[in-house]
Scaffold this active site. Structure first.
Site, short mmCIF file in Angstrom:
data_model
loop_
_atom_site.label_atom_id
_atom_site.label_comp_id
_atom_site.label_asym_id
_atom_site.label_seq_id
_atom_site.Cartn_x
_atom_site.Cartn_y
_atom_site.Cartn_z
N CYS A 36 1.19 -2.75 -4.64
CA CYS A 36 1.63 -3.85 -3.54
C CYS A 36 0.19 -4.59 -3.11
O CYS A 36 -0.91 -3.89 -2.91
CB CYS A 36 1.92 -3.11 -2.33
SG CYS A 36 2.51 -3.95 -0.91
N CYS A 75 -2.25 -2.07 4.03
CA CYS A 75 -1.89 -1.16 4.72
C CYS A 75 -2.63 0.15 4.82
O CYS A 75 -2.64 0.61 3.65
CB CYS A 75 -0.35 -0.88 4.94
SG CYS A 75 0.60 -2.41 4.79
N CYS A 111 -1.18 3.51 3.24
CA CYS A 111 -0.28 3.38 2.09
C CYS A 111 -0.51 3.72 0.75
O CYS A 111 -1.44 3.22 0.21
CB CYS A 111 0.58 1.98 2.30
SG CYS A 111 2.12 2.30 1.37
N CYS A 149 18.52 4.70 1.75
CA CYS A 149 17.65 3.53 1.86
C CYS A 149 16.53 3.35 0.55
O CYS A 149 15.88 4.26 0.11
CB CYS A 149 16.62 4.05 3.12
SG CYS A 149 15.39 2.83 3.50
N CYS A 205 20.63 1.18 3.35
CA CYS A 205 19.58 0.73 3.94
C CYS A 205 18.54 -0.05 3.02
O CYS A 205 18.45 0.71 1.85
CB CYS A 205 18.95 1.74 4.87
SG CYS A 205 17.47 1.21 5.85
N CYS A 244 16.33 -1.07 12.07
CA CYS A 244 15.52 0.09 11.99
C CYS A 244 14.11 -0.03 12.03
O CYS A 244 13.78 -0.62 11.23
CB CYS A 244 16.24 1.06 10.54
SG CYS A 244 15.18 2.49 10.50
N ARG A 262 14.40 9.07 14.43
CA ARG A 262 14.50 9.55 13.27
C ARG A 262 13.11 10.49 13.12
O ARG A 262 12.07 9.75 13.25
CB ARG A 262 14.56 8.88 11.99
CG ARG A 262 14.58 9.48 10.75
CD ARG A 262 15.12 8.63 9.57
NE ARG A 262 16.28 8.06 10.17
CZ ARG A 262 16.60 6.72 10.05
NH1 ARG A 262 15.57 5.81 9.62
NH2 ARG A 262 17.56 6.15 10.45
N1 SAM Z 1 6.68 -2.63 1.68
C1 SAM Z 1 7.64 -2.59 2.71
C2 SAM Z 1 7.10 -2.68 4.04
O1 SAM Z 1 5.78 -2.31 4.12
O2 SAM Z 1 7.62 -2.85 4.99
C3 SAM Z 1 8.52 -1.10 2.65
C4 SAM Z 1 8.15 0.00 2.22
S1 SAM Z 1 6.79 0.77 3.36
C5 SAM Z 1 6.19 2.05 2.37
C6 SAM Z 1 7.78 1.47 4.58
C7 SAM Z 1 6.91 2.17 5.72
O3 SAM Z 1 6.65 3.40 5.24
C8 SAM Z 1 5.67 1.58 6.35
O4 SAM Z 1 6.01 0.58 7.21
C9 SAM Z 1 5.17 2.88 7.03
O5 SAM Z 1 5.74 3.07 8.41
C10 SAM Z 1 5.72 3.94 6.11
N2 SAM Z 1 4.62 4.76 5.48
C11 SAM Z 1 3.92 4.38 4.31
N3 SAM Z 1 3.02 5.27 3.97
C12 SAM Z 1 3.10 6.08 4.95
C13 SAM Z 1 2.26 7.32 5.19
N4 SAM Z 1 1.11 7.67 4.37
N5 SAM Z 1 2.73 8.30 5.98
C14 SAM Z 1 3.50 7.73 7.10
N6 SAM Z 1 4.12 6.65 6.81
C15 SAM Z 1 4.19 5.93 5.88
C1 DTB Z 2 10.11 5.02 7.64
O1 DTB Z 2 9.90 4.74 8.70
N1 DTB Z 2 9.43 6.06 6.92
C2 DTB Z 2 10.08 6.04 5.58
C3 DTB Z 2 10.92 4.80 5.36
N2 DTB Z 2 10.89 4.51 6.81
C4 DTB Z 2 10.63 3.83 4.51
C5 DTB Z 2 8.85 5.92 4.54
C6 DTB Z 2 7.69 7.18 4.79
C7 DTB Z 2 6.73 6.88 3.62
C8 DTB Z 2 5.85 7.98 3.57
C9 DTB Z 2 4.88 7.75 2.30
C10 DTB Z 2 5.33 7.85 1.26
O2 DTB Z 2 6.38 8.85 0.72
O3 DTB Z 2 4.93 7.28 0.36
FE1 SF4 Z 3 2.87 -2.51 0.63
FE2 SF4 Z 3 2.55 -0.08 1.66
FE3 SF4 Z 3 2.04 -1.95 3.24
FE4 SF4 Z 3 4.63 -1.63 2.37
S1 SF4 Z 3 3.38 -0.19 3.60
S2 SF4 Z 3 3.47 -3.45 2.33
S3 SF4 Z 3 4.12 -0.93 0.19
S4 SF4 Z 3 0.97 -1.49 1.49
#
Ligand code: SAM
Ligand code: DTB
Ligand code: SF4
Length: 335
Positions: free
Chosen positions: A53, A57, A60, A97, A129, A189, A261
């Site tokens: 990506c 973030c 992430c 989802c 979702c 959501c 959730r």
């Molecule tokens: N790329 C899209 C976005 O950012 O909206 C969708 C996928 S993104 C991984 C969805 C959500 O996962 C993020 O907004 C964040 O709240 C959650 N997330 C990602 N990495 C995480 C982590 N290490 N611990 C907890 N939540 C995480």
């Molecule tokens: C949300 O609030 N938590 C989920 C879902 N929406 C997409 C994602 C959590 C991701 C945790 C890190 C991972 O497994 O990569």
């Molecule tokens: Fe990309 Fe992760 Fe940010 Fe979603 S949360 S936009 S997958 S870097």
């Protein structure tokens, strides 16, 4: 109960800062008035497009710029996605989802394929979702037409803290996407993450923003940061159950009809701590051995927990009037 979208920051402050047991007691009372206590929605996640990506973030594991060891892959084949949705359904999940590591949806073949996946998963009788990054009105409309039930797009943190966590898009970008989702008639959501190094003020401000949107999100995920090696937040200390309880209980009080959730972070939480979160008003979880890329309790572990705590899974499409036809199917399908 009248729903309020005019909460003041001071009011949210006062609710959040009560002694924790009083806060939980108040939330539990509101939970009992507005929700079927003992029912928990079981959702399952699948990363249909992982890693690579372009966003930054800081939490992430899927951001291309961090070296986290996540195996990137292109959009999964339809058959694989459908098989995974069927497994989730067979294991008792009612919402599926699909997540993609995209900054935003683009009008290309991959999006057309995701629309096809939405249609097929919807055909299984699951609430579908997606979380695919930013989208415009037209894209939201296309997802709705394909049978999308809900769209996840988290605010993640407060407006004030946002720039410390993500620089490649703005808080207003996030809010605009939520507006497009709402306008298309898709269930919203949106929630956030705690444990990013934010203050209580940031947590309060995020909850205030969610609870003062023109309409409350139908679901609010509360994630505890899963610290992943290679990300800038890898060394953040884990959040405590008391912090989760304050978030969940405050969300329950501010948004009584919303599904709250208990999301990322359950893998590290003993059942006793999760039980407190259900008491404080959480009524939805992600179940299945993986979230998107990190481990999560599997279906069997959660079945055992439900048996122990006397919880039962919530039926799908419950917020739709009985007998109503949604997207070509009649509501209140299998449990
Ligand atoms: N790329 C899209 C976005 O950012 O909206 C969708 C996928 S993104 C991984 C969805 C959500 O996962 C993020 O907004 C964040 O709240 C959650 N997330 C990602 N990495 C995480 C982590 N290490 N611990 C907890 N939540 C995480
Ligand atoms: C949300 O609030 N938590 C989920 C879902 N929406 C997409 C994602 C959590 C991701 C945790 C890190 C991972 O497994 O990569
Ligand atoms: Fe990309 Fe992760 Fe940010 Fe979603 S949360 S936009 S997958 S870097």
């Amino acid at each position: 109960m009248t729903l309020r979208t005019d909460w003041t920051l001071d009011e949210v402050h006062a609710i959040y800062n009560q002694p924790v047991l009083e806060l939980v007691t108040q939330a539990a009372a509101i939970h009992a008035q507005t929700q079927a206590t003992g029912e928990v929605q079981v959702c399952t996640l699948l990363s249909v497009k992982t890693g690579g990506c372009p966003e930054d973030c800081a939490y992430c594991p899927q951001a291309a710029r961090y070296h986290t060891g996540v195996q990137a892959h292109k959009l999964l084949p339809d058959a694989e996605v459908l098989a995974s949705a069927q497994r989730a359904k067979d294991s008792g999940s009612t919402r599926f989802c699909m997540g993609a590591a995209w900054r935003e949806i683009r009008d290309n073949r991959d999006f057309d394929r995701v629309l096809g996946m939405v249609e097929q998963v919807n055909g299984l009788g699951l609430e579908v979702c997606c979380t695919l990054g930013m989208l415009n009105e037209y894209q939201a409309e296309r997802l709705k037409q394909a049978g999308l039930y809900a769209y996840n797009h988290n605010l993640d943190t407060s407006r004030e803290k946002y720039d410390d966590i993500i620089t490649t898009r703005t808080y207003d970008d996030r809010l605009n996407t939520l507006e497009h989702v709402r306008k298309a008639g898709i269930s919203v959501c949106s929630g956030g993450i705690i444990g990013l190094g934010e203050t209580d003020e940031d947590r309060i401000a995020m909850l205030h923003t969610l609870a003062t949107l023109p309409a409350h999100p139908e679901s609010v995920p509360v994630n505890a940061l899963v610290p992943v090696a290679g990300t800038p937040l890898a060394d953040q200390p884990r959040v405590s159950v008391w912090e989760m309880l304050r978030m969940i209980a405050t969300a329950r009080i501010l948004m009584p009809h919303t599904m709250v959730r208990l999301s990322a972070g359950r893998q590290e939480m003993p059942v006793t701590e999760q039980a407190l979160c259900f008491l404080a008003g959480a009524n939805s979880i992600f179940s299945g051995e993986k979230l998107l890329t990190t481990p999560n309790p599997d279906f069997d572990a959660d079945k055992q927990m439900f048996a122990l705590l006397g919880l039962k899974p919530r039926k799908s499409f419950k917020d739709v009037p009985e007998g109503a036809t949604v997207l070509g199917r009649t509501a209140t399908v299998e449990a």
